[in-house]
Scaffold this motif. Sequence first.
Motif, PDB file in Angstrom:
ATOM      1  N   GLY A  74       0.793  -1.215   0.000  1.00 22.68           N
ATOM      2  CA  GLY A  74       0.000   0.000   0.000  1.00 22.68           C
ATOM      3  C   GLY A  74       0.826   1.266   0.000  1.00 22.68           C
ATOM      4  N   ALA A  75       0.127   2.363  -0.235  1.00 23.47           N
ATOM      5  CA  ALA A  75       0.776   3.674  -0.289  1.00 23.47           C
ATOM      6  C   ALA A  75       1.239   4.132   1.084  1.00 23.47           C
ATOM      7  CB  ALA A  75      -0.169   4.704  -0.899  1.00 23.47           C
ATOM      8  N   VAL A  76       0.532   3.712   2.121  1.00 23.27           N
ATOM      9  CA  VAL A  76       0.901   4.093   3.485  1.00 23.27           C
ATOM     10  C   VAL A  76       1.792   2.978   4.025  1.00 23.27           C
ATOM     11  CG1 VAL A  76       0.085   4.734   5.777  1.00 23.27           C
ATOM     12  CG2 VAL A  76      -1.217   5.398   3.739  1.00 23.27           C
ATOM     13  N   SER A  77       3.084   3.078   3.691  1.00 25.78           N
ATOM     14  CA  SER A  77       4.030   2.022   4.052  1.00 25.78           C
ATOM     15  C   SER A  77       5.451   2.563   4.028  1.00 25.78           C
ATOM     16  CB  SER A  77       3.926   0.847   3.076  1.00 25.78           C
ATOM     17  OG  SER A  77       4.311   1.248   1.766  1.00 25.78           O
ATOM     18  N   GLU A  78       6.326   1.837   4.702  1.00 30.29           N
ATOM     19  CA  GLU A  78       7.745   2.175   4.695  1.00 30.29           C
ATOM     20  C   GLU A  78       8.293   2.097   3.275  1.00 30.29           C
ATOM     21  OE1 GLU A  78      11.926   1.273   4.359  1.00 30.29           O
ATOM     22  OE2 GLU A  78      10.353  -0.206   4.052  1.00 30.29           O
ATOM     23  N   ALA A  79       7.907   1.039   2.553  1.00 24.41           N
ATOM     24  CA  ALA A  79       8.430   0.840   1.194  1.00 24.41           C
ATOM     25  C   ALA A  79       8.020   1.976   0.264  1.00 24.41           C
ATOM     26  CB  ALA A  79       7.957  -0.500   0.639  1.00 24.41           C
ATOM     27  N   CYS A  80       6.788   2.433   0.372  1.00 21.78           N
ATOM     28  CA  CYS A  80       6.324   3.516  -0.488  1.00 21.78           C
ATOM     29  C   CYS A  80       7.047   4.819  -0.145  1.00 21.78           C
ATOM     30  CB  CYS A  80       4.814   3.688  -0.375  1.00 21.78           C
ATOM     31  SG  CYS A  80       4.164   4.925  -1.529  1.00 21.78           S
ATOM     32  N   ALA A  81       7.173   5.144   1.140  1.00 25.42           N
ATOM     33  CA  ALA A  81       7.881   6.370   1.538  1.00 25.42           C
ATOM     34  C   ALA A  81       9.316   6.349   1.035  1.00 25.42           C
ATOM     35  CB  ALA A  81       7.842   6.539   3.054  1.00 25.42           C
ATOM     36  N   ARG A  82       9.958   5.189   1.126  1.00 25.78           N
ATOM     37  CA  ARG A  82      11.341   5.031   0.647  1.00 25.78           C
ATOM     38  C   ARG A  82      11.426   5.304  -0.852  1.00 25.78           C
ATOM     39  NH1 ARG A  82      15.703   2.715   2.551  1.00 25.78           N
ATOM     40  NH2 ARG A  82      14.541   1.983   4.379  1.00 25.78           N
ATOM     41  N   ARG A  83      10.545   4.656  -1.619  1.00 23.44           N
ATOM     42  CA  ARG A  83      10.570   4.808  -3.075  1.00 23.44           C
ATOM     43  C   ARG A  83      10.192   6.227  -3.493  1.00 23.44           C
ATOM     44  NH1 ARG A  83      11.122   0.218  -6.251  1.00 23.44           N
ATOM     45  NH2 ARG A  83      12.000  -1.429  -4.969  1.00 23.44           N
ATOM     46  N   MET A  84       9.272   6.860  -2.761  1.00 22.20           N
ATOM     47  CA  MET A  84       8.905   8.244  -3.065  1.00 22.20           C
ATOM     48  C   MET A  84      10.107   9.176  -2.891  1.00 22.20           C
ATOM     49  SD  MET A  84       5.110   8.590  -1.340  1.00 22.20           S
ATOM     50  CE  MET A  84       4.982  10.367  -1.637  1.00 22.20           C
ATOM     51  N   ALA A  85      10.822   9.037  -1.767  1.00 22.97           N
ATOM     52  CA  ALA A  85      11.976   9.903  -1.510  1.00 22.97           C
ATOM     53  C   ALA A  85      13.073   9.660  -2.543  1.00 22.97           C
ATOM     54  CB  ALA A  85      12.504   9.680  -0.092  1.00 22.97           C
ATOM     55  N   GLU A  86      13.355   8.396  -2.819  1.00 21.31           N
ATOM     56  CA  GLU A  86      14.395   8.080  -3.800  1.00 21.31           C
ATOM     57  C   GLU A  86      14.005   8.572  -5.190  1.00 21.31           C
ATOM     58  OE1 GLU A  86      16.029   4.143  -1.380  1.00 21.31           O
ATOM     59  OE2 GLU A  86      14.746   3.855  -3.146  1.00 21.31           O
ATOM     60  N   THR A 100       6.428  12.172   2.238  1.00 25.75           N
ATOM     61  CA  THR A 100       5.411  11.942   3.268  1.00 25.75           C
ATOM     62  C   THR A 100       4.269  11.138   2.665  1.00 25.75           C
ATOM     63  OG1 THR A 100       4.179  13.968   2.757  1.00 25.75           O
ATOM     64  CG2 THR A 100       5.924  14.146   4.420  1.00 25.75           C
ATOM     65  N   THR A 101       3.822  10.118   3.395  1.00 25.40           N
ATOM     66  CA  THR A 101       2.662   9.345   2.986  1.00 25.40           C
ATOM     67  C   THR A 101       1.994   8.823   4.250  1.00 25.40           C
ATOM     68  OG1 THR A 101       1.843   7.545   1.572  1.00 25.40           O
ATOM     69  CG2 THR A 101       4.006   7.207   2.593  1.00 25.40           C
ATOM     70  N   GLY A 102       0.679   8.988   4.339  1.00 27.93           N
ATOM     71  CA  GLY A 102       0.006   8.569   5.558  1.00 27.93           C
ATOM     72  C   GLY A 102      -1.483   8.784   5.493  1.00 27.93           C
ATOM     73  N   ILE A 103      -2.105   8.614   6.652  1.00 26.64           N
ATOM     74  CA  ILE A 103      -3.553   8.761   6.791  1.00 26.64           C
ATOM     75  C   ILE A 103      -3.810   9.903   7.756  1.00 26.64           C
ATOM     76  CG2 ILE A 103      -5.710   7.615   7.420  1.00 26.64           C
ATOM     77  CD1 ILE A 103      -4.154   4.920   6.950  1.00 26.64           C
ATOM     78  N   ALA A 104      -4.158  11.062   7.205  1.00 32.67           N
ATOM     79  CA  ALA A 104      -4.364  12.256   8.031  1.00 32.67           C
ATOM     80  C   ALA A 104      -5.755  12.308   8.646  1.00 32.67           C
ATOM     81  CB  ALA A 104      -4.105  13.509   7.207  1.00 32.67           C
ATOM     82  N   GLY A 105      -6.692  11.538   8.113  1.00 32.22           N
ATOM     83  CA  GLY A 105      -8.029  11.487   8.674  1.00 32.22           C
ATOM     84  C   GLY A 105      -8.936  12.575   8.127  1.00 32.22           C
ATOM     85  N   GLU A 130      16.504   6.940   4.626  1.00 34.62           N
ATOM     86  CA  GLU A 130      15.991   6.609   5.957  1.00 34.62           C
ATOM     87  C   GLU A 130      14.483   6.839   5.947  1.00 34.62           C
ATOM     88  OE1 GLU A 130      16.355   8.144  10.578  1.00 34.62           O
ATOM     89  OE2 GLU A 130      18.043   8.507   9.224  1.00 34.62           O
ATOM     90  N   VAL A 131      13.761   5.958   6.624  1.00 39.56           N
ATOM     91  CA  VAL A 131      12.309   6.106   6.739  1.00 39.56           C
ATOM     92  C   VAL A 131      11.924   6.002   8.205  1.00 39.56           C
ATOM     93  CG1 VAL A 131      10.052   5.181   6.093  1.00 39.56           C
ATOM     94  CG2 VAL A 131      11.926   5.111   4.448  1.00 39.56           C
ATOM     95  N   GLN A 132      11.031   6.880   8.624  1.00 40.86           N
ATOM     96  CA  GLN A 132      10.500   6.862   9.991  1.00 40.86           C
ATOM     97  C   GLN A 132       8.998   6.591   9.952  1.00 40.86           C
ATOM     98  OE1 GLN A 132      11.468  10.711  11.598  1.00 40.86           O
ATOM     99  NE2 GLN A 132      13.564  10.106  12.093  1.00 40.86           N
ATOM    100  N   ARG A 133       8.529   5.849  10.932  1.00 38.28           N
ATOM    101  CA  ARG A 133       7.102   5.574  11.101  1.00 38.28           C
ATOM    102  C   ARG A 133       6.618   6.356  12.314  1.00 38.28           C
ATOM    103  NH1 ARG A 133       3.654   2.537  14.251  1.00 38.28           N
ATOM    104  NH2 ARG A 133       1.980   1.434  13.158  1.00 38.28           N
TER     105      ARG A 133
END
Length: 162
Positions: A74-86, A100-105, A130-133
């Motif tokens: 999914g888009a809200v994941s460590e892998a997606c954030a990593r690939r987006m930044a790269e 940044t990728t997440g669920i803001a509500g 580097e990716v942070q959750r």
Amino acid sequence: MEPGEDLAAALLEALRAKGLTIATAESCTGGLVAAALTAVPGSSDAVVGGFVTYSNAMKTRMLGVPESVLAEVGAVSEACARRMAEGAARESGASLAVSTTGIAGPGGGSAEKPVGLVFIGAARRDGPTEVQRHVFPGDRATVRAATVEAALRLASGMLAAG
């Protein structure tokens, strides 16, 4: 004053001191990280641009996030954030990129991925990623503001480390 403006000013100063540039790749923040950076006078000498990739199709098309990553985790994941930044570093030519990728509500959350869950990535074009959750409490505006600040802190940390 914009959210994170002090952090943005410090980050830009550090980028300038090292002769580096930055780009952003944003989903849940919709351009707020770029806005915080460009709110600082003189930011154009370090900010090369940003990508607002709200849909999965745009994450793939603009940043090269593999469809398999989006389908599997999914888009809200460590892998997606990593690939987006790269992808942002690669496509923009910037020295450093933050994502940044997440669920803001307020909706969209689940037991596995609650509202407030955000992944933030930072990638050096010539080095590590580097990716942070995070799980930020609060309403949509609060989650987005906390994400901007955390993204600016992560980017600053990547500069200090390298």
